[in-house]
Structures are given as C-alpha cells and as structure tokens.
Design a protein around this motif. Structure first.
Motif, mmCIF file in Angstrom:
data_model
loop_
_atom_site.group_PDB
_atom_site.id
_atom_site.type_symbol
_atom_site.label_atom_id
_atom_site.label_comp_id
_atom_site.label_asym_id
_atom_site.label_seq_id
_atom_site.Cartn_x
_atom_site.Cartn_y
_atom_site.Cartn_z
ATOM 1 N N SER A 164 51.443 62.592 34.057
ATOM 2 C CA SER A 164 50.557 63.863 34.040
ATOM 3 C C SER A 164 49.027 63.368 33.526
ATOM 4 N N VAL A 165 48.959 62.483 32.767
ATOM 5 C CA VAL A 165 47.630 61.951 32.356
ATOM 6 C C VAL A 165 46.950 61.439 33.925
ATOM 7 N N ASP A 166 47.792 60.855 34.719
ATOM 8 C CA ASP A 166 46.768 60.583 35.782
ATOM 9 C C ASP A 166 46.311 61.714 36.639
ATOM 10 N N ARG A 167 47.401 62.811 36.665
ATOM 11 C CA ARG A 167 46.990 64.049 37.419
ATOM 12 C C ARG A 167 45.817 64.804 36.816
ATOM 13 N N TRP A 168 45.796 64.786 35.389
ATOM 14 C CA TRP A 168 44.591 65.535 34.713
ATOM 15 C C TRP A 168 43.420 64.675 34.881
ATOM 16 N N LEU A 169 43.563 63.273 34.896
ATOM 17 C CA LEU A 169 42.230 62.676 34.825
ATOM 18 C C LEU A 169 42.076 62.095 36.245
ATOM 19 N N GLY A 170 42.516 62.526 37.097
ATOM 20 C CA GLY A 170 42.142 62.292 38.709
ATOM 21 C C GLY A 170 42.485 61.099 39.253
ATOM 22 N N THR A 171 43.499 60.488 38.724
ATOM 23 C CA THR A 171 43.912 59.394 39.226
ATOM 24 C C THR A 171 45.497 59.078 39.840
ATOM 25 N N GLY A 172 45.914 60.407 40.013
ATOM 26 C CA GLY A 172 47.305 60.720 40.505
ATOM 27 C C GLY A 172 47.275 61.252 41.875
ATOM 28 N N PRO A 173 46.941 60.749 42.711
ATOM 29 C CA PRO A 173 46.869 61.477 44.032
ATOM 30 C C PRO A 173 48.327 61.599 44.728
ATOM 31 N N ASP A 174 48.118 62.155 45.947
ATOM 32 C CA ASP A 174 49.359 62.237 46.788
ATOM 33 C C ASP A 174 49.590 60.969 47.462
ATOM 34 N N PRO A 175 50.531 60.258 47.205
ATOM 35 C CA PRO A 175 50.692 58.980 47.545
ATOM 36 C C PRO A 175 50.684 58.892 49.217
ATOM 37 N N ASP A 176 51.144 59.649 49.564
ATOM 38 C CA ASP A 176 51.123 59.739 51.288
ATOM 39 C C ASP A 176 49.778 59.828 51.914
ATOM 40 N N ALA A 177 48.704 60.358 51.007
ATOM 41 C CA ALA A 177 47.309 60.457 51.564
ATOM 42 C C ALA A 177 46.663 59.308 50.909
ATOM 43 N N THR A 178 47.117 58.505 50.375
ATOM 44 C CA THR A 178 46.529 57.256 49.677
ATOM 45 C C THR A 178 46.644 56.117 50.280
ATOM 46 N N PRO A 179 45.201 55.338 50.873
ATOM 47 C CA PRO A 179 45.583 54.429 51.624
ATOM 48 C C PRO A 179 46.106 52.930 50.794
ATOM 49 N N ARG A 180 46.708 52.039 51.461
ATOM 50 C CA ARG A 180 47.172 51.156 51.115
ATOM 51 C C ARG A 180 46.076 50.009 50.624
ATOM 52 N N SER A 181 45.899 49.459 49.501
ATOM 53 C CA SER A 181 45.082 48.552 49.221
ATOM 54 C C SER A 181 45.427 47.123 49.413
ATOM 55 N N PRO A 182 44.578 46.413 50.103
ATOM 56 C CA PRO A 182 44.950 44.811 49.868
ATOM 57 C C PRO A 182 44.789 43.987 48.869
ATOM 58 N N HIS A 183 44.349 44.721 47.703
ATOM 59 C CA HIS A 183 44.213 43.962 46.422
ATOM 60 C C HIS A 183 44.884 44.316 45.325
ATOM 61 N N CYS A 184 46.063 45.088 45.762
ATOM 62 C CA CYS A 184 47.235 45.303 44.639
ATOM 63 C C CYS A 184 47.497 43.862 43.860
ATOM 64 N N ARG A 185 47.476 42.876 44.593
ATOM 65 C CA ARG A 185 47.884 41.757 43.911
ATOM 66 C C ARG A 185 46.708 40.747 43.280
ATOM 67 N N ASP A 186 45.651 40.757 43.659
ATOM 68 C CA ASP A 186 44.389 39.959 43.078
ATOM 69 C C ASP A 186 43.388 40.858 42.512
ATOM 70 N N LEU A 187 43.477 42.092 42.501
ATOM 71 C CA LEU A 187 42.573 42.909 42.014
ATOM 72 C C LEU A 187 41.182 42.723 42.567
ATOM 73 N N GLY A 188 40.961 42.426 43.671
ATOM 74 C CA GLY A 188 39.839 41.877 44.214
ATOM 75 C C GLY A 188 39.045 40.749 43.602
ATOM 76 N N VAL A 189 39.838 39.867 42.788
ATOM 77 C CA VAL A 189 39.098 38.755 42.275
ATOM 78 C C VAL A 189 39.779 37.490 43.075
ATOM 79 N N ASP A 190 39.221 36.316 43.285
ATOM 80 C CA ASP A 190 39.430 35.457 43.997
ATOM 81 C C ASP A 190 40.394 34.548 43.069
ATOM 82 N N THR A 191 40.225 34.111 41.819
ATOM 83 C CA THR A 191 41.059 33.135 41.090
ATOM 84 C C THR A 191 42.183 33.863 40.435
#
Ligand code: ZN
Ligand code: ZN
Length: 221
Positions: free
Chosen positions: A194-221
C-alpha cells in the motif's frame, strides 16, 4: 552435477520450512533477534509494561514500511556521483546493485552485519540517553526490531520459489518481482505494498514500461 544448495541460491528453496531454515542461519536475523530481546529485557528492567508501551511497539511497527520505502528509493538506489573530483559510490549502494544483478544470492538479500553492529548500539544509546522517556523509547525499539525482522524474512522469502497461498504474501511477491524484473523505478516497498500506492510508486504493471536497467540500475560497474 549436483543440485545447487540453499546456501548458494534461494532458487533451491520452495517451502516455508526450508526458507526459515536457510534464513535463520544468516547473521542478520540473529542479530536483529538479539536486538529485540535486549530491548525487551531493558524495558522490563525499568518496571511493569503499561498500555502506553503497546502503543509505542505499534508505532515502531507502523513506522517501518515508510522507512524501508524511503531507504530503498533514496539511499539504496543512489547512483555514483562526483564529489570534489572523486566518485562517491557507497558500499550499501554497490551492494544493492549486486543484489539486483544476482537476485538469488542469499547473502546479498539480507542486510550485512555491520549495519546492525553500528545502528543497533546507536539506537540503544539514543533511547537511553536522548529520549525523554526511556521505557517508552525502548518499547518503540521492540516494535522497530520486530518490523525489521519481518522485513528480512519477507525480502528473503520473496526471492525463493515458494508459491504463497495467502493474498498478502502474493501481493508482496508480485510487487518485489516487478521491482526486480519489470521496472526498478517502482515498487520500493517490501512489507506493505500500500505504501507504494500511497506514495505514487505502485502503478498498474500492465501500463508500466519494461526497464532495460533492472539488473544494473543504470550503472556500468
Ligand atoms: Zn530484492
Ligand atoms: Zn532495489
């Protein structure tokens, strides 16, 4: 070839009993358990427990889901940044990136002992010397410690192959898997979605794009 053991990968775990066995062997849950026992013993040494103590235990429990969300989003996901000509990349952030890279490595799921060995004594010192009421402060620490223990258990469990039967655990599994495998910019909560819903970080998964950085969090090393 021998099958991988629960010590090597949480993928080898598919039952609550197996998860509990593997989880309780790690130092983090043991240290938090000790923290809770110590806080309860110190509180008891100050006299009988009152109703107010129960309120403080619940306050400690209630604070946790917000704390874990905040720390996950704003502390663990910090990217390396330049400061005075050097790159600052704290150990906890590197460790969290390692967890995103290897989500099934048990020791990367749980908190490292140094967190408890530094924060634990600091919290006790604050409760004993800085708070206006020692007894109530210690009761809050009992609640906080119990919530921390629940967090460690929950996070460990959602990284196993258990198929939970109850809806609460199902929602936690779904949300954290989404954070790891769909988009790392959402679903920061571990123990209360619920905290994600309340604070705006719990969107509808189907409407959320896949991120290419799930594994590296956008950092090379
Ligand atoms: Zn995780
Ligand atoms: Zn994360």
């Amino acid at each position: 070839m021998t099958a991988a053991s629960p010590e090597q990968t949480t993928r080898a775990i598919s039952s609550y009993r197996g998860a509990l066995r593997a989880w309780s062997r790690h130092p983090s849950p043991r240290l938090i358990g000790l923290f809770v026992l110590l806080a309860a013993a110190l509180r008891s040494s100050l006299g009988p427990w009152q109703w107010w103590d129960l309120g403080m235990v619940l306050a400690g429990v209630a604070l946790w889901p917000f704390l874990e969300w905040f720390l996950h989003k704003y502390v663990l996901h910090i990217r390396p940044r330049p400061l005075f000509g050097r790159t600052v990349d704290p150990e906890f952030a590197r460790r969290h990136r390692a967890h995103h890279r290897e989500p099934w490595r048990p020791e990367l799921i749980l908190l490292p002992p140094y967190v408890h060995l530094t924060l634990g004594p600091a919290l006790f010192a604050a409760a004993w010397w800085l708070m206006p009421d020692r007894a109530l402060a210690l009761s809050a620490l009992v609640g906080y410690g119990l919530a921390a223990l629940n967090y460690e258990w929950t996070h460990f469990m959602v990284h196993t192959r258990i198929q939970p039967g109850n809806r609460y655990y199902q929602s936690l599994f779904r949300a954290h898997r989404m954070h790891h495998f769909r988009n790392e910019n959402y679903w920061y909560g571990f123990t209360l979605t619920s905290v994600d819903r309340w604070l705006g970080t719990g969107p509808d998964p189907d409407a959320t794009p896949r991120s290419p950085h799930c594994r590296d969090l956008g950092v090379d090393t």
